[in-house]
Scaffold this motif. Structure first.
Motif, short mmCIF file in Angstrom:
data_model
loop_
_atom_site.label_atom_id
_atom_site.label_comp_id
_atom_site.label_asym_id
_atom_site.label_seq_id
_atom_site.Cartn_x
_atom_site.Cartn_y
_atom_site.Cartn_z
N GLU A 97 0.83 -1.21 0.00
CA GLU A 97 0.00 0.00 0.00
C GLU A 97 0.86 1.26 0.00
O GLU A 97 0.58 2.22 -0.72
N LYS A 98 1.92 1.25 0.78
CA LYS A 98 2.80 2.41 0.87
C LYS A 98 3.50 2.67 -0.46
O LYS A 98 3.63 3.82 -0.89
N ARG A 108 0.75 4.15 -2.69
CA ARG A 108 0.25 5.45 -2.23
C ARG A 108 1.27 6.57 -2.44
O ARG A 108 0.92 7.67 -2.83
N TYR A 109 2.54 6.27 -2.16
CA TYR A 109 3.57 7.30 -2.25
C TYR A 109 4.40 7.22 -3.52
O TYR A 109 5.43 7.88 -3.63
#
Length: 90
Positions: free
Chosen positions: A60-61, A64-65
């Motif tokens: 997810e990180k 997301r980033y």
């Protein structure tokens, strides 16, 4: 491009799995270190919690980033990942 993103994520997760045992050991050693400091200083604390970032959280990180574009290699991502191991003192 989408295929490369998934290949990158897969490589990052594979490296996480390969490091899992060492990360768990390091996580526990960090927890013991902070506990020893708090006991020596007679500082009050209720609990120490620690964790190694999970596969899903890391995926997810990355998405997301936009870490796929920010870090060209898996090694570069890990070299700049600040929260692979987390410790909370209560």
């Amino acid at each position: 491009m989408e295929l490369k993103i998934f290949e990158f994520i897969s490589s990052v997760i594979e490296k996480l799995e390969n490091m899992k045992m060492d990360l768990d050991i390091a996580c526990r050693e960090i927890e013991i270190y902070f506990e020893s400091i708090l006991k020596r200083k007679s500082e009050g604390y209720i609990n120490i919690n620690s964790r190694v970032k999970s596969r899903d959280s890391l995926k997810e990180k990355i998405l997301r980033y936009d870490y796929y574009n920010k870090y060209e290699t898996v090694e570069n991502l890990y070299a700049n990942l600040s929260d692979l191991i987390g410790v909370r003192l209560e």
